[in-house]
Design a protein around this motif. Structure first.
Motif, PDB file in Angstrom:
ATOM      1  N   SER A  51       8.763  -3.291   2.621  1.00 47.17           N
ATOM      2  CA  SER A  51       8.276  -2.701   3.873  1.00 47.17           C
ATOM      3  C   SER A  51       7.849  -3.755   4.890  1.00 47.17           C
ATOM      4  O   SER A  51       7.405  -3.417   5.987  1.00 47.17           O
ATOM      5  CB  SER A  51       7.112  -1.747   3.593  1.00 47.17           C
ATOM      6  N   SER A  52       8.011  -5.016   4.568  1.00 47.27           N
ATOM      7  CA  SER A  52       7.506  -6.082   5.430  1.00 47.27           C
ATOM      8  C   SER A  52       8.178  -6.149   6.795  1.00 47.27           C
ATOM      9  O   SER A  52       7.584  -6.638   7.743  1.00 47.27           O
ATOM     10  CB  SER A  52       7.635  -7.439   4.735  1.00 47.27           C
ATOM     11  N   PHE A  53       9.379  -5.650   6.893  1.00 45.73           N
ATOM     12  CA  PHE A  53      10.123  -5.765   8.152  1.00 45.73           C
ATOM     13  C   PHE A  53       9.890  -4.580   9.087  1.00 45.73           C
ATOM     14  O   PHE A  53      10.479  -4.513  10.158  1.00 45.73           O
ATOM     15  CB  PHE A  53      11.610  -5.939   7.852  1.00 45.73           C
ATOM     16  N   HIS A  54       8.995  -3.672   8.682  1.00 48.90           N
ATOM     17  CA  HIS A  54       8.728  -2.476   9.477  1.00 48.90           C
ATOM     18  C   HIS A  54       7.276  -2.401   9.922  1.00 48.90           C
ATOM     19  O   HIS A  54       6.858  -1.384  10.461  1.00 48.90           O
ATOM     20  CB  HIS A  54       9.077  -1.219   8.669  1.00 48.90           C
ATOM     21  N   LEU A  55       6.502  -3.445   9.719  1.00 45.90           N
ATOM     22  CA  LEU A  55       5.074  -3.410  10.013  1.00 45.90           C
ATOM     23  C   LEU A  55       4.812  -3.700  11.484  1.00 45.90           C
ATOM     24  O   LEU A  55       5.470  -4.523  12.098  1.00 45.90           O
ATOM     25  CB  LEU A  55       4.336  -4.424   9.127  1.00 45.90           C
ATOM     26  N   ARG A  56       3.814  -2.998  12.024  1.00 49.47           N
ATOM     27  CA  ARG A  56       3.433  -3.142  13.432  1.00 49.47           C
ATOM     28  C   ARG A  56       1.925  -3.330  13.520  1.00 49.47           C
ATOM     29  O   ARG A  56       1.174  -2.785  12.723  1.00 49.47           O
ATOM     30  CB  ARG A  56       3.816  -1.894  14.241  1.00 49.47           C
ATOM     31  N   ASP A  57       1.474  -4.070  14.522  1.00 56.27           N
ATOM     32  CA  ASP A  57       0.033  -4.239  14.724  1.00 56.27           C
ATOM     33  C   ASP A  57      -0.489  -3.148  15.656  1.00 56.27           C
ATOM     34  O   ASP A  57       0.245  -2.230  16.026  1.00 56.27           O
ATOM     35  CB  ASP A  57      -0.300  -5.645  15.228  1.00 56.27           C
ATOM     36  N   TRP A  58      -1.733  -3.254  16.053  1.00 50.48           N
ATOM     37  CA  TRP A  58      -2.380  -2.221  16.862  1.00 50.48           C
ATOM     38  C   TRP A  58      -1.769  -2.073  18.253  1.00 50.48           C
ATOM     39  O   TRP A  58      -1.952  -1.071  18.919  1.00 50.48           O
ATOM     40  CB  TRP A  58      -3.877  -2.488  16.966  1.00 50.48           C
ATOM     41  N   GLN A  59      -1.025  -3.075  18.696  1.00 47.10           N
ATOM     42  CA  GLN A  59      -0.350  -2.993  19.999  1.00 47.10           C
ATOM     43  C   GLN A  59       1.130  -2.667  19.828  1.00 47.10           C
ATOM     44  O   GLN A  59       1.902  -2.824  20.753  1.00 47.10           O
ATOM     45  CB  GLN A  59      -0.510  -4.305  20.755  1.00 47.10           C
ATOM     46  N   ASP A  60       1.507  -2.257  18.628  1.00 49.02           N
ATOM     47  CA  ASP A  60       2.870  -1.892  18.271  1.00 49.02           C
ATOM     48  C   ASP A  60       3.832  -3.076  18.301  1.00 49.02           C
ATOM     49  O   ASP A  60       5.026  -2.924  18.471  1.00 49.02           O
ATOM     50  CB  ASP A  60       3.400  -0.753  19.161  1.00 49.02           C
ATOM     51  N   ALA A  61       3.285  -4.263  18.141  1.00 49.50           N
ATOM     52  CA  ALA A  61       4.123  -5.462  18.040  1.00 49.50           C
ATOM     53  C   ALA A  61       4.472  -5.707  16.577  1.00 49.50           C
ATOM     54  O   ALA A  61       3.687  -5.393  15.681  1.00 49.50           O
ATOM     55  CB  ALA A  61       3.387  -6.677  18.604  1.00 49.50           C
ATOM     56  N   GLU A  62       5.626  -6.284  16.348  1.00 49.10           N
ATOM     57  CA  GLU A  62       6.036  -6.633  14.989  1.00 49.10           C
ATOM     58  C   GLU A  62       5.029  -7.622  14.395  1.00 49.10           C
ATOM     59  O   GLU A  62       4.574  -8.537  15.071  1.00 49.10           O
ATOM     60  CB  GLU A  62       7.418  -7.274  15.034  1.00 49.10           C
ATOM     61  N   ILE A  63       4.672  -7.403  13.147  1.00 45.96           N
ATOM     62  CA  ILE A  63       3.735  -8.299  12.470  1.00 45.96           C
ATOM     63  C   ILE A  63       4.250  -8.553  11.061  1.00 45.96           C
ATOM     64  O   ILE A  63       4.777  -7.650  10.416  1.00 45.96           O
ATOM     65  CB  ILE A  63       2.306  -7.712  12.453  1.00 45.96           C
ATOM     66  N   THR A  93      -4.314  -4.717  12.166  1.00 46.03           N
ATOM     67  CA  THR A  93      -3.113  -5.004  11.376  1.00 46.03           C
ATOM     68  C   THR A  93      -2.906  -3.891  10.352  1.00 46.03           C
ATOM     69  O   THR A  93      -3.808  -3.098  10.110  1.00 46.03           O
ATOM     70  CB  THR A  93      -3.235  -6.341  10.608  1.00 46.03           C
ATOM     71  N   PRO A  94      -1.748  -3.865   9.707  1.00 47.54           N
ATOM     72  CA  PRO A  94      -1.524  -2.877   8.659  1.00 47.54           C
ATOM     73  C   PRO A  94      -2.273  -3.197   7.358  1.00 47.54           C
ATOM     74  O   PRO A  94      -2.246  -2.403   6.430  1.00 47.54           O
ATOM     75  CB  PRO A  94      -0.018  -2.938   8.409  1.00 47.54           C
ATOM     76  N   MET A  95      -2.946  -4.356   7.277  1.00 48.19           N
ATOM     77  CA  MET A  95      -3.643  -4.738   6.056  1.00 48.19           C
ATOM     78  C   MET A  95      -4.904  -3.898   5.880  1.00 48.19           C
ATOM     79  O   MET A  95      -5.878  -4.060   6.614  1.00 48.19           O
ATOM     80  CB  MET A  95      -4.008  -6.229   6.099  1.00 48.19           C
ATOM     81  N   PRO A  96      -4.887  -2.980   4.907  1.00 50.58           N
ATOM     82  CA  PRO A  96      -6.046  -2.113   4.698  1.00 50.58           C
ATOM     83  C   PRO A  96      -7.122  -2.805   3.866  1.00 50.58           C
ATOM     84  O   PRO A  96      -6.875  -3.836   3.236  1.00 50.58           O
ATOM     85  CB  PRO A  96      -5.448  -0.951   3.904  1.00 50.58           C
ATOM     86  N   ALA A  97      -8.291  -2.204   3.843  1.00 51.04           N
ATOM     87  CA  ALA A  97      -9.321  -2.633   2.904  1.00 51.04           C
ATOM     88  C   ALA A  97      -8.828  -2.266   1.510  1.00 51.04           C
ATOM     89  O   ALA A  97      -8.254  -1.198   1.301  1.00 51.04           O
ATOM     90  CB  ALA A  97     -10.636  -1.928   3.209  1.00 51.04           C
ATOM     91  N   VAL A  98      -9.012  -3.169   0.572  1.00 48.99           N
ATOM     92  CA  VAL A  98      -8.566  -2.933  -0.802  1.00 48.99           C
ATOM     93  C   VAL A  98      -9.707  -2.266  -1.562  1.00 48.99           C
ATOM     94  O   VAL A  98     -10.820  -2.782  -1.587  1.00 48.99           O
ATOM     95  CB  VAL A  98      -8.157  -4.257  -1.487  1.00 48.99           C
TER      96      VAL A  98
END
Length: 140
Positions: A51-63, A93-98
């Motif tokens: 899924s790494s190539f489909h991630l977006r940040d809060w401004q909808d930019a590729e991350i 970012t898409p990185m959630p709290a674990v």
């Protein structure tokens, strides 16, 4: 165990004492990583998960997810800093709290640190640097 408290976004984050790296803890971290982290960070920790190539940040930019093999981390690579970032997630970012126990989080921290590859670290460019963005733009 003594506990340390750091403030992130004006809220205290309790950080229990690092139990230190051990083969058993790293193995536990590997199993947790395979269950929770592989989709984004990839099996080898290179930031190339399915899924790494489909991630977006809060401004909808590729991350792009962090490449753990370089040993380069936002806000430092000491175990305590990785613990806090995983406990709280990374805003914007898409990185959630674990979720999970403190022991589980320490296991993940030490497994992730075990992925560092000195050869990968030599030419590492921080993924949020101007150089990384320039390289990414020329690859398109």
């Amino acid at each position: 165990m003594s506990e340390l408290s750091l403030e992130i976004d004006d809220r205290p984050v309790a950080v229990p004492q690092d139990p230190g790296q051990s083969p058993a803890l790293v193995e536990k971290g590997r199993k947790l990583y395979e269950a929770q982290c592989v989709a984004c960070h990839g099996a080898g920790g290179r930031g190339d998960g399915s899924s790494s190539f489909h991630l977006r940040d809060w401004q909808d930019a590729e991350i792009l997810p962090r490449d753990f093999t370089t040993g380069v981390f936002r806000a430092g690579s000491a175990p305590i800093y990785l613990f806090v970032r995983m406990r709280t997630g990374l805003n914007g970012t898409p990185m959630p709290a674990v979720s999970g126990s403190d022991e589980d989080l320490w296991a993940l921290v030490h497994f992730i640190l075990s992925l560092k590859d000195p050869a990968a670290a030599r030419g590492a460019v921080h993924p949020t640097s101007c150089e990384a963005h320039a390289q990414q733009g020329s690859a398109r």
